[in-house]
Structure formats: C-alpha cells, structure tokens
Design a protein around this motif. Structure first.
Motif, short mmCIF file in Angstrom:
data_model
loop_
_atom_site.label_atom_id
_atom_site.label_comp_id
_atom_site.label_asym_id
_atom_site.label_seq_id
_atom_site.Cartn_x
_atom_site.Cartn_y
_atom_site.Cartn_z
N LYS A 249 0.84 -1.19 0.00
CA LYS A 249 0.00 0.00 0.00
C LYS A 249 0.87 1.24 0.00
CE LYS A 249 -3.91 -2.07 2.48
NZ LYS A 249 -4.83 -1.95 3.65
N LEU A 250 0.51 2.15 -0.90
CA LEU A 250 1.13 3.49 -0.95
C LEU A 250 -0.01 4.49 -0.93
CD1 LEU A 250 3.81 2.78 -3.74
CD2 LEU A 250 4.15 2.77 -1.27
N PRO A 251 -0.55 4.79 0.26
CA PRO A 251 -1.82 5.55 0.30
C PRO A 251 -1.69 7.02 -0.08
CG PRO A 251 -0.99 5.16 2.51
CD PRO A 251 -0.09 4.41 1.59
N ASN A 252 -0.56 7.65 0.10
CA ASN A 252 -0.45 9.10 -0.09
C ASN A 252 0.33 9.48 -1.33
OD1 ASN A 252 -1.85 9.64 2.31
ND2 ASN A 252 0.01 9.37 3.52
N GLU A 269 -3.12 3.62 -12.43
CA GLU A 269 -1.87 3.07 -12.96
C GLU A 269 -0.71 3.71 -12.18
OE1 GLU A 269 0.60 2.77 -17.18
OE2 GLU A 269 -1.32 3.85 -17.07
N LEU A 270 0.22 2.87 -11.76
CA LEU A 270 1.39 3.36 -11.03
C LEU A 270 2.46 3.77 -12.02
CD1 LEU A 270 2.81 3.79 -8.29
CD2 LEU A 270 3.64 1.44 -8.46
N CYS A 271 2.87 5.02 -11.91
CA CYS A 271 3.83 5.56 -12.85
C CYS A 271 5.09 6.00 -12.10
CB CYS A 271 3.24 6.76 -13.60
SG CYS A 271 1.69 6.38 -14.48
N LEU A 278 7.20 8.39 -7.67
CA LEU A 278 6.03 7.58 -8.01
C LEU A 278 4.78 8.44 -7.92
CD1 LEU A 278 6.76 4.31 -5.97
CD2 LEU A 278 7.27 4.76 -8.37
N PHE A 279 3.85 8.18 -8.81
CA PHE A 279 2.56 8.87 -8.76
C PHE A 279 1.53 7.96 -9.42
CE2 PHE A 279 4.32 9.99 -12.84
CZ PHE A 279 3.25 10.00 -13.71
N LEU A 280 0.27 8.30 -9.19
CA LEU A 280 -0.85 7.52 -9.72
C LEU A 280 -1.49 8.27 -10.89
CD1 LEU A 280 -2.55 6.32 -6.40
CD2 LEU A 280 -0.95 5.08 -7.86
#
Length: 297
Positions: A249-252, A269-271, A278-280
């Motif tokens: 989990k990467l909630p923030n 999508e994880l970019c 990292l960003f969504l």
C-alpha cells in the motif's frame, strides 16, 4: 752478747702479760650478721617483693582469664595447622597482611568500614598494580584490565583502554529510557524481549546501519514501522530492492490529472518519473503516465 740477750728478753717480757690475759679471759666470739634497723629494712623489702610477685601473678592470671588464653590461641583467635582461625567480629586498627582470608564453610565473609574498604595488590617494589576501592559514593577498580568470568572460565565482561567486550549470549538493557551510545556499536543481533517493542532512534543526528553481507529487519509477530521527518531513502548500489508481500500500500501518492470521461472509475496506474518519483494516473485503455508528466516537475 749481753746487750743482745737483754733485747731478746724485752719483747718476751712485754708480750708475756697479754698472752696471759687472753688465756685468763678466754677466746672472744665475733658475731656476723645484720642487726637493728638494717635488718628491719631488709625484711620490709623482702615482704614488699613478695607482695609485688603475688600481685603480678594475680594480674597475669586475670589477663589470661579475660583474654581467654589457651594452648590453641587467644580469645576468638585460634592457631591451627593451616594458619590462624578468627571467630566472631574483629577490628583491625592497622594494615593487615595475609596470603588468604576466607570465612568458615557455609558462612559469609563481611568487610565493614566507616569510610571505605581498599584492597591493593603490590609488586616486589611495593608499587600498586591493582586497586579496588569501595566507598560511600562509588566502587572504583584501578587496573590495566577488568574481567568477569563464570565458574567454567567463560568470559562474560572485559574492559581495558582499547575496548569493552561483553561475552554473554544476551545483553539486556532494563532502563526505561533505553541505552545511549555516543559512538558506534557493533553487534550481530539487536532484539527486544518477547512482547516488547524495539526502537532505534537518533533524536538529533542520523541513524546509520551498515553490514558487509546485508542487514535483515524482521518482525515475526507484529508490524515494522519506519518514520522520518523529511525523506526515507532505500538505496542499493549494485543490487535490487525487493518488496515481497501479498499487499503493498502506498496511500499518499500524488495523483495525476484525471479525464472527465474516466472520473467514475477507481482503477489507477502506477507511474514512475525519470527522477524516481512515483505517482498515480487514472487507468485507461492504454497507458496514461505520459499524459500526467506534470507531476514529475
């Protein structure tokens, strides 16, 4: 001739009456001894000497009785084949020199002093090599090396000018505030007691863990938490970083701009940016990471 005869007759005529006088009176007896006041003084001194002898003998017997002198020793002090045996409490006003001091079997040995107890070990030149001082404030040991061993000879603790060695299988710190190490510490294992938390903290400086063959952090029955104020960095120079878990989990994580058509779906999508950030990005029929590259700026 007539003159010489008269001269010889003269002494005989002179001594003749004395000899007759002695024979007429009889032999005289001369008394030998001490009489009068001299005799009384002599008797007085003899009597005084006898009184002093009796008083001295009585005092000697009294001292022997009070001090409990026997053929085995004096008082609580007994002379045995192995040395001196002292029973009860004893007080030494001056230094005591002995090869061995021990108590009776089954009884403790106490050293008591109003100020401190000092044990010195000297060499042949009476120079102090080792000193142990137990005072009202602290216990001090002065020596080149200090060691604590078990009955079998295993080293438990050792300290000298270069290092401090703890040879026990486990070192427990029971202080409420833990243990403070001003410098580095080298150990193969850092572990908390069962059902206790293990916390590694550096309030004002950095916390660095180094190992030539790897570092393993394992929490078998709980969670593992790493918290920092600015950045948490995981870096591997020649290898890789593996996150092996059923859920990660990467909630923030920041999110890229979403399109109006796909705003209802909750699939992302994880970019990864070129700088490693990292960003969504909202998933679409194809990759949408390139559309939201503004997050990487």
């Amino acid at each position: 001739m007539s003159r010489m005869q008269t001269s010889r007759q003269m002494p005989q005529e002179q001594y003749a009456p004395r000899s007759t006088m002695q024979t007429s009176e009889g032999p005289q007896v001369y008394k030998v001894g001490i009489y009068g006041w001299r005799k009384r003084c002599l008797y007085f001194f003899v009597l005084l000497l006898m009184i002093l002898i009796l008083v001295n003998l009585a005092m000697t017997i009294w001292i022997l009785k009070v001090m409990n002198f026997t053929i085995d020793g004096m008082g609580n002090l007994r002379i045995t084949d192995k040395g001196l045996k002292l029973e009860g409490d004893s007080e030494f006003l001056k230094p005591l020199y002995a090869k061995e001091i021990r108590s009776r079997p089954g009884n403790p040995l106490y050293f008591q002093s109003a100020r401190n107890v000092t044990v010195n070990i000297l060499n042949d030149k009476t120079k102090v090599l080792t000193r142990l001082v137990t005072g009202p404030q602290a216990v001090e040991a002065h020596s080149q090396k200090f060691e604590v061993k078990t009955l079998s000879g295993k080293l438990l603790f050792s300290a000298d000018d270069n290092e401090v060695v703890v040879g026990a299988e486990r070192l427990r710190v029971l202080g409420a505030e833990g243990t403070v190490f001003p410098k580095s510490i080298e150990t193969p294992n850092v572990r908390a007691d069962p059902f206790k938390e293990l916390r590694l903290e550096s309030p004002t400086r950095a916390l660095v863990m180094e190992a030539p063959k790897g570092i393993e952090i394992n929490a078998e029955a709980g969670s593992l938490k790493a918290t920092c104020r600015t950045e948490l960095r995981l870096e591997s120079k020649d290898g890789e970083i593996t996150l092996n878990s059923a859920k990660i989990k990467l909630p923030n994580l920041p999110q890229g701009s979403s399109s109006s058509a796909g705003s209802r779906q909750k699939i992302y999508e994880l970019c990864v940016c070129p700088n490693g950030r990292l960003f969504l990005s909202q998933a679409g029929t194809s990759s949408t990471c390139q559309i939201n590259t503004s997050v990487c700026l």
